[in-house]
Enzyme design. Structure first.
Site, PDB file in Angstrom:
ATOM      1  N   ASP A  78       0.317   2.759  -8.362  1.00  0.00           N
ATOM      2  CA  ASP A  78      -0.476   3.211  -7.267  1.00  0.00           C
ATOM      3  C   ASP A  78      -0.237   2.549  -5.869  1.00  0.00           C
ATOM      4  OD1 ASP A  78      -2.465   4.884  -5.941  1.00  0.00           O
ATOM      5  OD2 ASP A  78      -3.842   3.158  -6.264  1.00  0.00           O
ATOM      6  N   GLY A 102      -1.767   9.667  -4.260  1.00  0.00           N
ATOM      7  CA  GLY A 102      -2.248  10.717  -3.748  1.00  0.00           C
ATOM      8  C   GLY A 102      -2.210  10.986  -2.219  1.00  0.00           C
ATOM      9  N   THR A 131      -2.316   2.824  -2.602  1.00  0.00           N
ATOM     10  CA  THR A 131      -3.749   2.431  -1.817  1.00  0.00           C
ATOM     11  C   THR A 131      -4.545   1.281  -2.739  1.00  0.00           C
ATOM     12  OG1 THR A 131      -3.764   4.484  -0.782  1.00  0.00           O
ATOM     13  CG2 THR A 131      -5.446   3.219  -0.610  1.00  0.00           C
TER      14      THR A 131
END
Length: 1120
Positions: free
Chosen positions: A373, A635, A375
């Protein structure tokens, strides 16, 4: 492709009706969510299924059942059942402890609001997580708006705006809410975050449509909002967050899978041995049966099946039952070493690494694909104003491992204050930063804090404040700043909103001098095409922008233009008319904005640093050297992901970037096929390319028709960035690689949106970060910082792989050595089923006399030092490539054990072939020979463990020499048990016969040497003539030479292993999706597409007034 399945399915189910203030009508699932592996009712069936899916456990259960058949077992009914029960009990206790620890952590960190149900009206206060999916009723803010942080769902750090319906915005008191009557009709539970269709039916009023702008989702956090009130519509596993979760699979390591297969093959070998013994018995009876009447052996007394079962039980110890409990002890201790590692102790928050399962320890040493990921995993969720360029002059310094601070360049203020030719540009530049934004100031005494939906804007305003241009006040139609000791007020006429299509935002202001001015900040591509011919410093600024981009900084161009009154008034009329259009308003407004945003004068550019976690670039560089491929799944927006990839050194400036951004299956297929054709023979080989794809395109790329081609393209790239992904898409990407590439995958993340991919990957690592503990609680291993992954994989992973594989190989080796001897003995005992060793000695062989060496190897052995593993990360490829443990290595070890068993039986047998008469006229028996062989076996097995040990320590000496001495001491004592202790009468005084026999002491030295001489020679050759990379490093460690003294051969091997440097891809790409130009550093996070415009929202704020926002704690109780 078999996609990961969501917990409750992905399709929209039937329509849901929720009745307000009528809880008896709302029968839906509870809000409780359990992330533990077991429950009270599922523990036993799940545990037994998991344990007996292991081939060894299933085999011993089979043997236990056979032993219960009367007259079948030559070794008794309980000799296998008892050890199996002990092993299962120990394993069950370990599983319960691990799951209970996870449960305790979840109970400590769980979200408030466990008892809320669908239909409840819930109050949530600032900085708290929302407990369920809710429809917003009202809030403390103007226009009934609220801000939420959705990084738990989509990884984005910018705040989102939600607005309640006007019909419910004034419902704030307990009486109003209690009188609320009606129902909500909406779609059933589904996994689509950005989609919602519903209708609110209030009694006596017309139906009111509800859309995504009124929905607050579980897992999001309320920010910059005193309180909100909402009606729960989905709870528990029906929330959109949990709909995007995947079922936690039963994870087994690759080593365990290989071991299971080999156990099955060994079982076939055991059956073959039983058949050989059965045939041998038939042949012996036919030849000698009539002559040997005295042993009363009747070949017709039993059937074929009966005799085969007897021999299977006789030889069943060929498969080591002790292996299971030994591995449990070893892996549990390895997990403790991870938990206790001070190098992975984050002292700032006092968080240690945690192994939540010990079953995958060796898997850490075999990872090939790492899915991360962005963040909160790579970044710290902190943005600061770092550098800038004004009037062609660059100010500030990039971050480095030594220098890591905010903007710090006194030259800028000196140029501003000392009459530098560019001082007016500097003043205008800083004025723009403090005026052109949507930030809200909040005063607390003399201290000003800034609340912003965009972290970029907050960083710029704070940067301007540090340089003396302080934004102090916002009213509905003005902003006030303090600059150079003066208060300056600008009238805000219009805010031209940011959008991802426009890539810019502007404000039209009237300056204190009465001038009309348009300030704009945005991407270099959109600003440069709107520059006036009179604009200066264009090339200098462009060069600085490229430098900022290569440093991984987020850039924005800064420009302005002066407007004349007539032009502005004409545009304003058009703007007001466009603002009233219902259909296609946003597109029309963007065209309207474009009319006035022109003829810009360039001031410069800003560079914001999205702070990485400590040592992220260095860790990624090391992992790349270790041949670990890193994919970033986020995302967040594409520009942000690319920016971070440059910061992390995943993408270099000259690297071509394949950007897949399509909106149909056909277009996606065409783009992928074209890029695959352009690569030609380089397809499926790693090239110096970066692949960038968004979630919308990925939806088509994972279609069964083009999925394989997409995977081939992705595997041909050095770096893969997947942006704007839903949690389920992250899991689907991991699942795609996991199922179609023969490689171990690892997923790492820190938010609830990462749980799916963490559970799908072979190994899941959770970071205890700012986005809660959901990822950590659902992971296999938990760490506090991304940089700790370096030691977790390169040190613990490699050590554990070597330790576990050596432990497994040695356990099989020692069992084959001892129990194949029973087969050799069958050739001289007429295949009668007679055993050559005393029964209790056989039982204690694995449990006591040879248990310590494999345990010590599994816990303390080291292939090389921690320092060397960090210095030469290429060593990781040894464990990654399964060079130490595979089918070939396993059977080489088995053949070696077979040879040793042959020597260990036949050499002593030939020594005693003519029997011997001892003192007092005593003759020997079969146990006399058995004790010879048993002693030689223990000595040989322990010395073999010493040969396999790579790093000797006090525990190694204790295990090896202690095991030999333990047997000799036991043998001495055991032979005097009878008749005081009614046990083993056949062993009576055996020690006095064996120890005085010169043949025994001659064989004590000759037999183990005869067995191990070949192993010594092979190891000597490997360490001298045929040295590999590991042997070179070990030699360097032992001789303590410096790197400059390393032989040329070693240097060539090291360079050959260095896979960090990938040659630039020299391919002519015909596809327009490939970007080979200079990198762009533009990235800007801002809320867009909300029900209320930014201009409407910020016109409602007046920070000169102290609003009396009542604390509802006195007027309303929380509903639950």
């Amino acid at each position: 492709m078999g996609q990961p399945k969501s917990l409750r399915g992905s399709n929209v189910s039937k329509v849901r009706r929720i009745y307000l203030n009528q809880p008896h009508k709302n029968i839906f699932c509870k809000n409780h969510i359990s992330t533990t592996k077991y429950s009270m009712w599922t523990f036993l069936p799940q545990f037994l299924y998991a344990q007996f899916s292991k081939a060894a456990n299933a085999f011993f259960l089979f043997i236990t059942i056979l032993q219960q058949i009367p007259d079948v077992s030559p070794t008794g009914k309980y000799t296998t059942l008892l050890p199996l029960m002990i092993i299962l009990t120990i394993t069950a206790i370990k599983e319960i402890i691990e799951d209970y620890v996870s449960l305790l952590l979840v109970n400590v960190l769980k979200i408030a609001g466990l008892n809320v149900i669908v239909g409840d009206i819930v109050k949530t206060t600032n900085e708290n997580f929302l407990p369920a999916d809710m429809v917003l009723i009202s809030s403390s803010e103007p226009h009934a708006t609220c801000y939420i942080e959705t990084s738990n769902l989509d990884g984005e750090t910018n705040l989102k705006i939600r607005q309640a319906l006007l019909e419910t915005a004034e419902m704030q008191t307990e009486k109003q809410l209690s009188n609320l009557s009606g129902k909500i009709k909406c779609e059933g539970p589904n996994r689509h975050f950005n989609h919602f269709i519903g209708t609110l039916y209030l009694n006596g009023k017309r139906p009111i449509p509800i859309g995504p702008d009124q929905i607050l989702l579980r897992g999001t956090r309320l920010k910059n909002t005193q309180w909100i009130l909402g009606v729960v519509i989905y709870s528990g596993f029906e929330t959109k967050l949990m709909q995007n979760s995947v079922k936690s699979p039963l994870k087994r390591s690759r080593v365990e899978k290989v071991t299971n297969v080999q156990i099955l093959v060994l079982f076939l070998l055991l059956v073959l041995m039983s058949l050989v013994s059965f045939l041998g018995a038939i042949l012996w009876n036919e030849k000698y049966g009539e002559e040997s009447w005295y042993i009363n052996k009747d070949s017709k007394s039993h059937s074929f099946g009966f005799d085969i079962l007897v021999f299977i039980i006789l030889y069943h110890n060929l498969i080591p039952i002790s292996l299971l409990v030994t591995l449990e002890m070893v892996k549990y201790t390895q997990a403790l070493f991870i938990n206790w590692d001070e190098d992975m102790h984050y002292k700032k928050k006092n968080v240690y690494a945690m192994a939540r399962t010990s079953n995958l320890n060796e898997e850490l040493g075999q990872v090939k694909y790492l899915f991360s990921d962005k963040t909160g995993t790579l970044t710290s969720n902190i943005m600061t104003f770092k550098m800038c360029t004004i009037a062609g002059i660059m100010y500030g310094q990039p971050s480095s491992p030594i220098i890591d601070s905010d903007f710090n360049d006194p030259t800028l203020l000196e140029n501003l204050q000392n009459g530098h030719p560019t001082d007016e540009y500097i003043k205008e530049f800083l004025t723009l930063l403090s005026v052109c934004h949507t930030v809200i100031p909040e005063r607390n005494g003399n201290n000003i804090t800034y609340q912003a939906s965009s972290p970029d804007e907050a960083a710029l305003v704070k940067g301007a404040k540090k340089l003396g241009f302080i934004f102090t006040t916002r009213t509905p139609y003005s902003v006030t700043i303090e600059a150079m000791g003066k208060k300056i007020t600008f009238e805000i006429l219009n805010i031209l909103e940011f959008s991802s299509i426009r890539k810019r935002m502007s404000v039209i202001v009237r300056t204190p001098a009465g001038k009309l001015r348009l300030y704009c900040k945005g991407a270099d591509t959109v600003i440069y095409e709107r520059l006036s011919n009179d604009s200066l410093f264009v090339q200098e600024t462009l060069a600085h922008l490229e430098y900022f981009a290569k440093e991984g900084l987020r850039t924005l161009c800064i420009a302005y233009t002066d407007l004349n009154e007539v032009e502005y008034q004409r545009w304003l009329l058009r703007y007001k008319k466009t603002s009233t259009i219902v259909e296609g308003r946003s597109q029309r407004l963007e065209k309207c904005y474009d009319i006035i945003e022109k003829k810009f004068l360039l001031l410069g550019a800003t560079a914001i640093e999205d702070h990485l976690q400590a040592r992220v670039p260095e860790t990624i560089t090391t992992l790349l050297k270790a041949n670990i491929r890193i994919w970033v799944l986020t995302g967040d927006k594409k520009e942000t992901a690319i920016n971070i990839a440059y910061s992390c050194k995943l993408i270099s400036g000259q690297m071509p970037r394949i950007q897949l951004d399509t909106n149909s299956l056909e277009a996606t297929q065409q783009a992928i096929n074209q890029n695959c054709q352009d690569l030609g023979s380089l397809l499926n080989k790693e090239n110096g390319l970066a692949l960038i794809i968004d979630g919308e395109t990925l939806k088509y790329a994972l279609h069964i028709k083009i999925m394989k081609q997409f995977l081939n393209l992705a595997l041909s790239c050095k770096t893969v960035l997947c942006c704007r992904l839903s949690p389920l898409q992250k899991a689907e990407i991991v699942d795609l690689v996991k199922k179609h590439v023969r490689a171990i995958t690892l997923a790492i993340g820190d938010g609830a949106n990462d749980v799916g991919m963490i559970q799908t990957a072979h190994v899941g690592v959770g970071i205890s970060g700012n986005e809660g503990m959901q990822a950590s609680n659902n992971s296999d291993y938990s760490i506090a910082q991304f940089s700790y992954l370096e030691k977790l994989l390169l040190v613990h992973g490699v050590w554990n792989y070597f330790r576990v594989t050596k432990c497994i190989l040695h356990c099989f080796y020692k069992n084959i050595v001892l129990f194949v001897i029973e087969l050799w003995f069958a050739f001289v005992n007429a295949f009668s089923g007679q055993i050559v060793f005393e029964r209790w000695c056989i039982s204690l062989y694995n449990v006591v006399f040879t248990s310590l060496p494999p345990i010590m190897m599994g816990i303390f052995d080291k292939c090389c030092s921690q320092e060397s593993l960090f210095k030469y990360p290429q060593l990781y490829t040894i464990s990654q490539g399964a060079k130490i443990f595979n089918t070939k290595v396993f059977w080489v070890e088995c053949i070696n054990a077979l040879l040793h068993s042959f020597i260990l039986f036949w050499l002593p047998t030939k020594m005693l072939q003519h029997d011997m008469v001892l003192q007092g006229g005593h003759t020997t028996d079969y146990l006399f020979l058995g004790n010879f062989i048993y002693t030689y076996v223990i000595v040989t097995v322990c010395l073999k463990a010493g040969l396999d040990t790579l790093s000797w320590n006090k525990f190694s000496h204790l295990a090896i020499w202690g095991s030999i001495l333990m047997w000799l001491a036991f043998f001495t004592i055991y032979c005097f048990f009878w008749p005081t202790i009614p046990l083993a009468p056949g062993m009576t005084r055996q020690v006095t016969m064996v120890m005085v026999c010169p043949h025994f002491w001659l064989g004590f030295f000759i037999v183990p040497i005869a067995c191990l001489i070949q192993n010594v020679l092979l190891k000597t050759m490997k360490n001298t003539i045929n040295r590999g990379f590991l042997e070179e490093v070990r030699k360097m460690e032992s001789s303590r030479v410096q790197e400059t003294d390393v032989p040329t051969l070693f240097r060539r091997k090291m360079e050959a292993k260095n896979i960090l440097v990938t040659e630039p891809c020299e391919v002519f790409f015909r596809s327009s999706s490939v970007d080979t130009g200079a990198p762009h550093g533009y990235a800007f996070s801002q809320t867009e597409g909300t029900a209320i415009t930014q201009e409407e929202l910020f016109r409602s704020y007046d920070t000169t007034k102290t609003e009396n926002k009542k604390n509802l704690n006195n007027t309303i109780s929380e509903y639950s």
